[in-house]
Design a protein around this motif. Structure first.
Motif, PDB file in Angstrom:
ATOM      1  N   LEU A 241     -11.922 -16.318 -12.402  1.00  0.00           N
ATOM      2  CA  LEU A 241     -11.208 -15.102 -12.782  1.00  0.00           C
ATOM      3  C   LEU A 241     -10.096 -14.801 -11.778  1.00  0.00           C
ATOM      4  CD1 LEU A 241     -14.164 -12.758 -13.823  1.00  0.00           C
ATOM      5  CD2 LEU A 241     -12.529 -13.902 -15.316  1.00  0.00           C
ATOM      6  N   PRO A 242      -8.949 -14.297 -12.257  1.00  0.00           N
ATOM      7  CA  PRO A 242      -7.857 -13.962 -11.330  1.00  0.00           C
ATOM      8  C   PRO A 242      -8.200 -12.722 -10.511  1.00  0.00           C
ATOM      9  CG  PRO A 242      -7.307 -13.293 -13.554  1.00  0.00           C
ATOM     10  CD  PRO A 242      -8.592 -14.051 -13.658  1.00  0.00           C
ATOM     11  N   ALA A 243      -7.604 -12.645  -9.319  1.00  0.00           N
ATOM     12  CA  ALA A 243      -7.884 -11.533  -8.413  1.00  0.00           C
ATOM     13  C   ALA A 243      -6.632 -11.189  -7.628  1.00  0.00           C
ATOM     14  CB  ALA A 243      -9.034 -11.880  -7.477  1.00  0.00           C
ATOM     15  N   ARG A 244      -6.629  -9.974  -7.083  1.00  0.00           N
ATOM     16  CA  ARG A 244      -5.581  -9.534  -6.174  1.00  0.00           C
ATOM     17  C   ARG A 244      -6.245  -9.166  -4.853  1.00  0.00           C
ATOM     18  NH1 ARG A 244      -0.966 -11.323  -7.735  1.00  0.00           N
ATOM     19  NH2 ARG A 244      -0.007  -9.815  -6.310  1.00  0.00           N
ATOM     20  N   ILE A 245      -5.643  -9.627  -3.751  1.00  0.00           N
ATOM     21  CA  ILE A 245      -6.203  -9.400  -2.418  1.00  0.00           C
ATOM     22  C   ILE A 245      -5.211  -8.583  -1.613  1.00  0.00           C
ATOM     23  CG2 ILE A 245      -7.071 -10.499  -0.322  1.00  0.00           C
ATOM     24  CD1 ILE A 245      -7.589 -13.022  -2.052  1.00  0.00           C
ATOM     25  N   VAL A 246      -5.664  -7.456  -1.093  1.00  0.00           N
ATOM     26  CA  VAL A 246      -4.840  -6.599  -0.242  1.00  0.00           C
ATOM     27  C   VAL A 246      -5.480  -6.576   1.145  1.00  0.00           C
ATOM     28  CG1 VAL A 246      -3.891  -4.304   0.135  1.00  0.00           C
ATOM     29  CG2 VAL A 246      -4.110  -5.196  -2.192  1.00  0.00           C
ATOM     30  N   LEU A 247      -4.779  -7.159   2.107  1.00  0.00           N
ATOM     31  CA  LEU A 247      -5.287  -7.191   3.473  1.00  0.00           C
ATOM     32  C   LEU A 247      -5.120  -5.826   4.122  1.00  0.00           C
ATOM     33  CD1 LEU A 247      -3.749 -10.624   4.504  1.00  0.00           C
ATOM     34  CD2 LEU A 247      -6.131 -10.176   3.933  1.00  0.00           C
ATOM     35  N   ARG A 248      -6.052  -5.483   5.003  1.00  0.00           N
ATOM     36  CA  ARG A 248      -6.012  -4.176   5.642  1.00  0.00           C
ATOM     37  C   ARG A 248      -4.734  -3.981   6.456  1.00  0.00           C
ATOM     38  NH1 ARG A 248     -10.025  -0.520   6.858  1.00  0.00           N
ATOM     39  NH2 ARG A 248     -10.832  -1.237   4.860  1.00  0.00           N
ATOM     40  N   SER A 249      -4.211  -5.048   7.035  1.00  0.00           N
ATOM     41  CA  SER A 249      -3.003  -4.936   7.856  1.00  0.00           C
ATOM     42  C   SER A 249      -1.721  -5.013   7.031  1.00  0.00           C
ATOM     43  CB  SER A 249      -2.990  -6.049   8.903  1.00  0.00           C
ATOM     44  OG  SER A 249      -2.980  -7.329   8.285  1.00  0.00           O
ATOM     45  N   ARG A 251      -0.987  -3.281   3.737  1.00  0.00           N
ATOM     46  CA  ARG A 251      -1.314  -2.409   2.622  1.00  0.00           C
ATOM     47  C   ARG A 251      -0.227  -2.373   1.560  1.00  0.00           C
ATOM     48  NH1 ARG A 251      -6.203  -1.136   1.914  1.00  0.00           N
ATOM     49  NH2 ARG A 251      -5.613   0.848   0.971  1.00  0.00           N
ATOM     50  N   SER A 252       0.981  -2.725   1.938  1.00  0.00           N
ATOM     51  CA  SER A 252       2.095  -2.613   0.989  1.00  0.00           C
ATOM     52  C   SER A 252       2.260  -3.846   0.109  1.00  0.00           C
ATOM     53  CB  SER A 252       3.398  -2.365   1.754  1.00  0.00           C
ATOM     54  OG  SER A 252       3.668  -3.436   2.643  1.00  0.00           O
ATOM     55  N   GLN A 253       1.470  -4.867   0.305  1.00  0.00           N
ATOM     56  CA  GLN A 253       1.617  -6.074  -0.500  1.00  0.00           C
ATOM     57  C   GLN A 253       0.242  -6.639  -0.829  1.00  0.00           C
ATOM     58  OE1 GLN A 253       3.761  -8.191   2.726  1.00  0.00           O
ATOM     59  NE2 GLN A 253       2.274  -9.826   2.451  1.00  0.00           N
ATOM     60  N   SER A 254       0.202  -7.379  -1.919  1.00  0.00           N
ATOM     61  CA  SER A 254      -1.047  -8.005  -2.334  1.00  0.00           C
ATOM     62  C   SER A 254      -0.823  -9.498  -2.509  1.00  0.00           C
ATOM     63  CB  SER A 254      -1.564  -7.386  -3.636  1.00  0.00           C
ATOM     64  OG  SER A 254      -0.649  -7.623  -4.692  1.00  0.00           O
ATOM     65  N   GLU A 255      -1.885 -10.244  -2.301  1.00  0.00           N
ATOM     66  CA  GLU A 255      -1.833 -11.695  -2.424  1.00  0.00           C
ATOM     67  C   GLU A 255      -2.612 -12.124  -3.668  1.00  0.00           C
ATOM     68  OE1 GLU A 255      -0.135 -13.593  -0.444  1.00  0.00           O
ATOM     69  OE2 GLU A 255       0.312 -12.223   1.208  1.00  0.00           O
ATOM     70  N   PRO A 256      -2.061 -13.062  -4.464  1.00  0.00           N
ATOM     71  CA  PRO A 256      -2.819 -13.554  -5.620  1.00  0.00           C
ATOM     72  C   PRO A 256      -3.996 -14.398  -5.178  1.00  0.00           C
ATOM     73  CG  PRO A 256      -0.795 -14.814  -5.341  1.00  0.00           C
ATOM     74  CD  PRO A 256      -0.735 -13.698  -4.343  1.00  0.00           C
ATOM     75  N   ALA A 293     -10.451  -6.817   3.744  1.00  0.00           N
ATOM     76  CA  ALA A 293      -9.537  -6.949   2.605  1.00  0.00           C
ATOM     77  C   ALA A 293     -10.151  -6.269   1.388  1.00  0.00           C
ATOM     78  CB  ALA A 293      -9.249  -8.415   2.299  1.00  0.00           C
ATOM     79  N   GLU A 294      -9.289  -5.675   0.566  1.00  0.00           N
ATOM     80  CA  GLU A 294      -9.711  -5.105  -0.698  1.00  0.00           C
ATOM     81  C   GLU A 294      -9.427  -6.124  -1.801  1.00  0.00           C
ATOM     82  OE1 GLU A 294      -7.786  -1.398  -1.321  1.00  0.00           O
ATOM     83  OE2 GLU A 294      -8.466  -0.534   0.590  1.00  0.00           O
TER      84      GLU A 294
END
Length: 383
Positions: A241-249, A251-256, A293-294
């Motif tokens: 399943l696809p996901a989005r990863i937002v690192l705590r450091s 917050r303004s960008q997400s990684e696929p 990470a969220e």
């Protein structure tokens, strides 16, 4: 006369009190505690939603290589530092060989001596074989005795045994030499793969035991997030399943990312389902291991069902439901809630049909006897 004056005063008082009483009743019914409760309403819509799971995790490396000696010893030198990129086969450091080089030299000298003894045994064996063959021929011609021939046969057997023992000695010594050289080679700390050095557990001069890691190397292309999801909402979580990863450091960008696997064993203490979520592309710069990470995992779209926002859900008498408008009267309808998405849209499994009108927001808590007034929006509440 006195009675007439009293009557006039009474009538005047009534003339003043009655309008005030009517005004009080009007105000009470319009804006006081007896006034209708302002509400906003909505209609249940039959539509599909794409639910998503949200969880927290930490950045980990899938492949971590702990490099250290296979024998106890003292660290002689280290050529790398934390944060260095290393290549496969690169020598990262070396252990102090102590007397290992001298033992290798001594073993090589012993092998030379054993090889000399082997050559001597081979010569004796050749001579004993020649003598035994000659005596066999003489015995056939009756030129010697049976006892002399038997003696030569015995000398040949002794020579064969001595030659075998000499060969075994040479093979054993060569094996010992290979073991010493392997031990000497293992004192060199070599990177098994290209990667990033993340830890130095010892410095030159430190004594370490066999199997203790001196340095750690990770494959930067193997970073993933060790994510945790509440078991209550983890239905449908699966690999791929696809996901989005937002690192705590960041917050303004997400990684696929993508769910690599769902762990077969859940956490029984926190009641969470564990999953490994890999980055689609390597983040730049690399995040530190252990960073929070969220993770948001997008689940497959669900079939259309009556859907309402979660803001409309109320709890009355221990039951969850909505205030439904039935012929402009309030009726509390218990419902069975299905899946929801991250926008707060919830599907209703039972208790509400598509097109039913419900109360979305209310000025204050409602009861079945409450009088309501439908408005476009409540003050301070976004439509």
């Amino acid at each position: 006369m006195k009675f007439l004056g009293l009557q006039r005063r009474t009538l005047a008082l009534i003339a003043v009190v009655l309008p005030l009483l009517f005004l009080f009743i009007y105000v009470a019914l319009r804006s006081g505690p007896l006034s209708p409760v302002a509400v906003t309403v909505g209609n249940a819509e039959s539509k599909t939603i794409a639910p998503a799971l949200s969880g927290l995790g930490t950045v980990r490396a899938r492949y971590t290589y702990k490099i250290g000696p296979t024998y106890a010893g003292r660290v002689k030198l280290l050529n790398v530092h934390v944060g260095d990129l290393v290549s496969a086969g690169q020598v990262l450091g070396e252990m102090d060989p102590v007397d290992l080089d001298e033992r290798i030299d001594a073993q090589q000298a012993a092998i030379k001596s054993a090889e000399a003894a082997l050559r001597q045994s081979e010569a004796k064996q050749v001579f004993a074989r020649t003598q035994a063959t000659r005596y066999e021929k003489l015995l056939a011609l009756q030129g010697t005795s049976e006892e002399s021939t038997a003696t030569k046969r015995q000398e040949l057997a002794v020579a064969d045994a001595a030659l075998g023992a000499a060969r075994e000695d040479v093979s054993r010594m060569r094996a010992d030499l290979r073991a010493l050289r392997a031990q000497r080679s293992n004192l060199r700390l070599v990177a098994p793969v290209a990667g990033l050095l993340i830890a130095r557990h010892a410095d030159p001069g430190t004594t370490v035991v066999a199997g203790q890691a001196v340095v750690e190397v990770i494959d930067p292309n193997s970073l993933w997030v060790d994510a945790r999801f509440d078991q209550i909402s983890a239905e449908g979580l699966a690999a791929g399943l696809p996901a989005r990863i937002v690192l705590r450091s960041r917050r303004s960008q997400s990684e696929p990312g993508r769910v690599l696997r769902v762990e077969p064993q859940a956490d029984v203490v926190t009641e969470e389902t564990l999953a490994k979520v890999a980055f689609e592309t390597q983040p730049s710069p690399l995040p530190p291991l252990g960073e929070l990470a969220e993770v948001t995992v997008q689940l497959p779209e669900l079939p259309a069902k009556p859907t309402i926002p979660n803001a409309a859900i109320r709890t009355v008498g221990g039951k969850r439901g909505v205030w439904k408008l039935d012929n402009e009267k309030l009726v509390f309808a218990p419902i069975v809630i299905g899946r929801s998405d991250l926008d707060g849209q919830m599907q209703v499994e039972k208790g509400l049909d598509a097109g039913d009108q419900y109360v979305l927001y209310s000025e204050k808590a409602l009861t079945a006897r409450s009088r309501i007034k439908v408005v476009e929006a409540l003050p301070g509440v976004s439509p």
